[in-house]
Design a protein around this motif. Structure first.
Motif, PDB file in Angstrom:
ATOM      1  N   GLU A  49       0.802  -1.098  -0.145  1.00 12.38           N
ATOM      2  CA  GLU A  49       0.197  -0.144   0.061  1.00 12.38           C
ATOM      3  C   GLU A  49       1.046   1.226   0.125  1.00 12.38           C
ATOM      4  OE1 GLU A  49      -3.940  -0.092   1.951  1.00 12.38           O
ATOM      5  OE2 GLU A  49      -2.468   1.589   3.455  1.00 12.38           O
ATOM      6  N   HIS A  53      -1.254   6.527   0.538  1.00 18.11           N
ATOM      7  CA  HIS A  53      -3.162   6.441   0.878  1.00 18.11           C
ATOM      8  C   HIS A  53      -3.655   6.293   2.436  1.00 18.11           C
ATOM      9  CE1 HIS A  53      -6.138   3.651   0.936  1.00 18.11           C
ATOM     10  NE2 HIS A  53      -6.704   4.103  -0.638  1.00 18.11           N
ATOM     11  N   TRP A 125     -12.078   2.718   2.324  1.00 17.40           N
ATOM     12  CA  TRP A 125     -10.919   2.206   2.471  1.00 17.40           C
ATOM     13  C   TRP A 125     -10.095   2.923   0.866  1.00 17.40           C
ATOM     14  CZ3 TRP A 125      -7.714   3.387   6.178  1.00 17.40           C
ATOM     15  CH2 TRP A 125      -6.254   3.423   6.026  1.00 17.40           C
ATOM     16  N   TYR A 126     -10.575   1.732  -0.483  1.00 16.06           N
ATOM     17  CA  TYR A 126     -10.055   1.999  -1.391  1.00 16.06           C
ATOM     18  C   TYR A 126     -11.310   2.388  -2.082  1.00 16.06           C
ATOM     19  CZ  TYR A 126      -6.172  -0.830  -0.040  1.00 16.06           C
ATOM     20  OH  TYR A 126      -4.790  -1.254   0.497  1.00 16.06           O
ATOM     21  N   SER A 127     -11.741   3.293  -2.349  1.00 14.88           N
ATOM     22  CA  SER A 127     -12.141   4.072  -3.490  1.00 14.88           C
ATOM     23  C   SER A 127     -11.586   4.786  -4.423  1.00 14.88           C
ATOM     24  CB  SER A 127     -12.873   5.544  -1.941  1.00 14.88           C
ATOM     25  OG  SER A 127     -12.824   6.369  -2.127  1.00 14.88           O
ATOM     26  N   ALA A 131      -8.387   7.215  -4.798  1.00 13.63           N
ATOM     27  CA  ALA A 131      -7.143   7.580  -5.652  1.00 13.63           C
ATOM     28  C   ALA A 131      -6.966   8.215  -6.664  1.00 13.63           C
ATOM     29  CB  ALA A 131      -7.948   5.565  -6.090  1.00 13.63           C
ATOM     30  N   ALA A 136      -2.965   4.199  -4.730  1.00  8.52           N
ATOM     31  CA  ALA A 136      -3.630   3.538  -3.122  1.00  8.52           C
ATOM     32  C   ALA A 136      -2.578   2.259  -2.986  1.00  8.52           C
ATOM     33  CB  ALA A 136      -4.673   2.052  -3.941  1.00  8.52           C
ATOM     34  N   THR A 137      -1.480   1.825  -4.091  1.00  7.69           N
ATOM     35  CA  THR A 137      -0.277   0.866  -4.080  1.00  7.69           C
ATOM     36  C   THR A 137       1.188   1.849  -4.365  1.00  7.69           C
ATOM     37  OG1 THR A 137       0.573  -1.237  -3.789  1.00  7.69           O
ATOM     38  CG2 THR A 137      -0.546  -0.324  -5.867  1.00  7.69           C
TER      39      THR A 137
END
Length: 146
Positions: A49, A53, A125-127, A131, A136-137
């Protein structure tokens, strides 16, 4: 990851880690172990991650930086909704520790490919909305010197 379970030195052509390396407590020892497992010229690819983020949180209809990017160390990770402690590190810490272990950095990727439609819930969390602001990563490709 910090303890070699008996893996021979210079054994693997490639080692990869998908969202696992960030769990290590001792990054330097873990990367030294991975370096020793690789044959000369071997490749190490890992993802984790992006350190920006989890600094960003959705509160009162907007994204805000809720933690400092610069402070490294163990901390509670809100994404798990349990008492999970993860060691926050800056991207430069991953890169510099790889170099200190002897790796040659070949590529760093933190580009974002976004879907056409935004997430229904921007607080996830991952939207998509998150992003759009921060990756995100990240993925790093490194190699062992010949």
């Amino acid at each position: 990851m910090e303890v070699n379970p008996g893996i021979p030195n210079s054994y693997f052509d490639i080692v990869y880690s998908i969202y696992a390396l960030g769990w290590t407590v001792d990054l330097q020892q873990t990367l030294s172990n991975i370096y020793s497992y690789l044959k000369p010229g071997g490749i190490f690819i890992f993802s984790w991650e992006h350190p920006l983020h989890d600094r960003l949180s959705y509160e009162q209809s907007s994204f805000n930086f809720s933690k400092s990017y610069n402070i490294e160390g163990p901390e509670y990770n809100e994404a798990w909704h349990h008492n999970v402690i993860i060691y926050h590190r800056k991207l430069s810490t991953y890169i510099n520790t790889l170099v200190e272990a002897g790796f040659i950095i070949e590529k760093v990727i933190d580009e974002v490919a976004l879907p056409d439609t935004p997430s229904e819930n921007p607080s996830k969390w991952y939207s998509t909305q998150k992003a759009q602001l921060v990756p995100a990563t990240f993925i790093i490709k490194a190699s062992k010197k010949f």
